[in-house]
Design a protein around this motif. Structure first.
Motif, PDB file in Angstrom:
ATOM      1  N   THR A  22      35.330  39.535  14.702  1.00 65.05           N
ATOM      2  CA  THR A  22      35.190  40.988  14.590  1.00 65.05           C
ATOM      3  C   THR A  22      33.896  41.404  13.919  1.00 65.05           C
ATOM      4  OG1 THR A  22      36.338  41.126  12.448  1.00 65.05           O
ATOM      5  CG2 THR A  22      37.705  41.195  14.428  1.00 65.05           C
ATOM      6  N   ALA A  23      33.182  40.454  13.293  1.00 61.77           N
ATOM      7  CA  ALA A  23      31.929  40.797  12.625  1.00 61.77           C
ATOM      8  C   ALA A  23      30.915  41.396  13.602  1.00 61.77           C
ATOM      9  CB  ALA A  23      31.334  39.561  11.955  1.00 61.77           C
ATOM     10  N   GLN A  24      31.010  41.001  14.865  1.00 62.30           N
ATOM     11  CA  GLN A  24      30.063  41.511  15.852  1.00 62.30           C
ATOM     12  C   GLN A  24      30.543  42.787  16.520  1.00 62.30           C
ATOM     13  OE1 GLN A  24      30.131  39.049  19.609  1.00 62.30           O
ATOM     14  NE2 GLN A  24      31.426  37.734  18.317  1.00 62.30           N
ATOM     15  N   THR A  25      31.694  43.309  16.090  1.00 61.49           N
ATOM     16  CA  THR A  25      32.252  44.477  16.772  1.00 61.49           C
ATOM     17  C   THR A  25      32.566  45.619  15.826  1.00 61.49           C
ATOM     18  OG1 THR A  25      34.542  43.706  16.535  1.00 61.49           O
ATOM     19  CG2 THR A  25      33.321  42.932  18.451  1.00 61.49           C
ATOM     20  N   ILE A  26      31.956  45.619  14.642  1.00 56.79           N
ATOM     21  CA  ILE A  26      32.324  46.617  13.638  1.00 56.79           C
ATOM     22  C   ILE A  26      31.761  47.998  13.949  1.00 56.79           C
ATOM     23  CG2 ILE A  26      32.034  47.277  11.227  1.00 56.79           C
ATOM     24  CD1 ILE A  26      32.220  44.349  10.491  1.00 56.79           C
ATOM     25  N   GLN A  27      30.482  48.073  14.303  1.00 54.07           N
ATOM     26  CA  GLN A  27      29.840  49.361  14.469  1.00 54.07           C
ATOM     27  C   GLN A  27      30.004  49.890  15.894  1.00 54.07           C
ATOM     28  OE1 GLN A  27      28.621  50.993  11.914  1.00 54.07           O
ATOM     29  NE2 GLN A  27      29.008  49.284  10.509  1.00 54.07           N
ATOM     30  N   HIS A  28      30.738  50.988  16.028  1.00 47.97           N
ATOM     31  CA  HIS A  28      30.937  51.587  17.344  1.00 47.97           C
ATOM     32  C   HIS A  28      30.721  53.095  17.305  1.00 47.97           C
ATOM     33  CE1 HIS A  28      32.662  47.708  18.183  1.00 47.97           C
ATOM     34  NE2 HIS A  28      33.637  47.917  17.329  1.00 47.97           N
ATOM     35  N   HIS A  29      30.002  53.578  16.317  1.00 54.56           N
ATOM     36  CA  HIS A  29      29.893  55.019  16.142  1.00 54.56           C
ATOM     37  C   HIS A  29      28.997  55.639  17.199  1.00 54.56           C
ATOM     38  CE1 HIS A  29      32.146  55.051  12.445  1.00 54.56           C
ATOM     39  NE2 HIS A  29      31.430  54.051  11.996  1.00 54.56           N
ATOM     40  N   LEU A  30      29.499  56.709  17.799  1.00 55.59           N
ATOM     41  CA  LEU A  30      28.735  57.472  18.768  1.00 55.59           C
ATOM     42  C   LEU A  30      28.378  58.832  18.171  1.00 55.59           C
ATOM     43  CD1 LEU A  30      30.862  56.868  22.011  1.00 55.59           C
ATOM     44  CD2 LEU A  30      28.820  55.621  21.282  1.00 55.59           C
ATOM     45  N   GLU A  31      27.295  59.386  18.666  1.00 53.06           N
ATOM     46  CA  GLU A  31      26.964  60.769  18.335  1.00 53.06           C
ATOM     47  C   GLU A  31      27.801  61.661  19.249  1.00 53.06           C
ATOM     48  OE1 GLU A  31      23.201  63.890  18.591  1.00 53.06           O
ATOM     49  OE2 GLU A  31      22.887  61.733  18.885  1.00 53.06           O
ATOM     50  N   VAL A  32      28.548  62.581  18.682  1.00 51.65           N
ATOM     51  CA  VAL A  32      29.458  63.416  19.470  1.00 51.65           C
ATOM     52  C   VAL A  32      28.845  64.792  19.693  1.00 51.65           C
ATOM     53  CG1 VAL A  32      31.750  64.479  19.568  1.00 51.65           C
ATOM     54  CG2 VAL A  32      31.470  62.183  18.583  1.00 51.65           C
ATOM     55  N   ASP A  33      28.679  65.150  20.956  1.00 51.02           N
ATOM     56  CA  ASP A  33      28.209  66.480  21.349  1.00 51.02           C
ATOM     57  C   ASP A  33      29.438  67.275  21.806  1.00 51.02           C
ATOM     58  OD1 ASP A  33      26.999  68.730  22.286  1.00 51.02           O
ATOM     59  OD2 ASP A  33      25.968  67.774  23.955  1.00 51.02           O
ATOM     60  N   PHE A  34      29.889  68.178  20.968  1.00 51.44           N
ATOM     61  CA  PHE A  34      31.104  68.945  21.245  1.00 51.44           C
ATOM     62  C   PHE A  34      30.708  70.413  21.328  1.00 51.44           C
ATOM     63  CE2 PHE A  34      35.814  67.985  20.487  1.00 51.44           C
ATOM     64  CZ  PHE A  34      36.238  69.036  21.293  1.00 51.44           C
ATOM     65  N   PRO A  35      30.483  70.945  22.533  1.00 52.67           N
ATOM     66  CA  PRO A  35      30.043  72.342  22.674  1.00 52.67           C
ATOM     67  C   PRO A  35      30.958  73.298  21.922  1.00 52.67           C
ATOM     68  CG  PRO A  35      29.925  71.207  24.785  1.00 52.67           C
ATOM     69  CD  PRO A  35      30.611  70.269  23.842  1.00 52.67           C
ATOM     70  N   ALA A  36      30.358  74.278  21.277  1.00 53.37           N
ATOM     71  CA  ALA A  36      31.102  75.191  20.408  1.00 53.37           C
ATOM     72  C   ALA A  36      32.236  75.891  21.141  1.00 53.37           C
ATOM     73  CB  ALA A  36      30.141  76.218  19.807  1.00 53.37           C
ATOM     74  N   GLU A  37      32.004  76.284  22.398  1.00 59.16           N
ATOM     75  CA  GLU A  37      33.041  77.011  23.126  1.00 59.16           C
ATOM     76  C   GLU A  37      34.251  76.131  23.436  1.00 59.16           C
ATOM     77  OE1 GLU A  37      30.020  75.571  26.226  1.00 59.16           O
ATOM     78  OE2 GLU A  37      30.027  76.359  24.172  1.00 59.16           O
ATOM     79  N   LEU A  38      34.027  74.810  23.533  1.00 60.04           N
ATOM     80  CA  LEU A  38      35.143  73.897  23.742  1.00 60.04           C
ATOM     81  C   LEU A  38      35.813  73.539  22.425  1.00 60.04           C
ATOM     82  CD1 LEU A  38      33.634  71.470  26.429  1.00 60.04           C
ATOM     83  CD2 LEU A  38      35.112  73.462  26.776  1.00 60.04           C
ATOM     84  N   LEU A  39      35.018  73.395  21.381  1.00 62.36           N
ATOM     85  CA  LEU A  39      35.584  73.064  20.072  1.00 62.36           C
ATOM     86  C   LEU A  39      36.511  74.173  19.582  1.00 62.36           C
ATOM     87  CD1 LEU A  39      35.590  70.971  17.798  1.00 62.36           C
ATOM     88  CD2 LEU A  39      33.665  72.189  16.779  1.00 62.36           C
TER      89      LEU A  39
END
Length: 225
Positions: free
Chosen positions: A153-170
């Protein structure tokens, strides 16, 4: 002849995930996720929880209720779905005994006039309705091992994505669910062996139907119903 073991379902957890898709791959990854543990009628005894609020974290022992078979080897999704490892070297649900273990944060105990004492927890990785077999306190001096090795699992820890969540949908998401949902999306809910920037993925969350795409390290929400 093998001895038959019987387990009692003592409670069920109620979370925002009606299906497996989208659930964090481990407990503790999304701090904002809130869940409620409702005990079965015969276990709604205040005495059984006496002293539990002295602890900040709990172990949940639970049943993989959707897993019906086991395999001696499995293919961990985070290794691309092609590498086989022994089931006992993974946390796969396809086990001889479908038992799961999760560490959650205890946020409090709610006294409900009909349901009795209800545990309010965060950081859980369980589907709505999952049967709970036992609850135990997390004890740092015995349960925490900072020196432990990570294995594969040491090679699979970082999976963070930048999330683009349009305001009208949020705005369609209840305010108290937004941080948790964004945290779930940032963990990349897709199977790791799927990387199609055109494909639209989706899953239900808190009564909503969410649709999104992923290109590179950026996840874009395209619809919320």
């Amino acid at each position: 002849m093998a001895e038959e073991l019987r387990f009692n379902i003592i409670a069920r957890i109620h979370s925002d995930f009606p299906t497996k898709f989208g659930i964090p791959r481990q407990s503790g990854l999304v701090q904002e996720l809130k869940s409620r543990i409702v005990f079965e009628p015969e276990y709604r005894d205040e005495n059984a929880l006496r002293g539990i609020e002295q602890f900040t974290h709990l172990w949940l022992i639970w049943n993989f209720s959707e897993s019906k078979s086991w395999s001696p080897t499995v293919r961990p999704p985070r290794l691309g779905g092609n590498t086989r490892l022994g089931v006992f070297a993974t946390r796969s649900p396809f086990r001889p005994n479908p038992i799961g273990l999760s560490s959650v944060r205890l946020e409090g105990v709610e006294r409900d006039p009909k349901l009795g004492p209800v545990l309010l927890v965060s950081c859980a990785d369980l589907m709505d309705g999952t049967p709970i077999l036992d609850v135990k306190p997390y004890i740092p001096y015995a349960d925490a091992h900072p020196e432990a090795s990570d294995g594969f699992t040491a090679q699979t820890i970082q999976h963070h994505l930048e999330v683009d969540f349009p305001a009208e949908l949020l705005e369609r998401v209840p305010a108290d669910k937004r941080a948790a949902l964004i945290g779930v999306l940032a963990q990349d809910p897709r199977p790791s062996y799927q990387d199609d920037p055109v494909r639209v993925y989706g899953f239900p969350f808190a009564g909503l139907e969410l649709r999104f795409r992923v290109e590179g390290k950026r996840l874009t929400v395209v619809d919320v119903q």
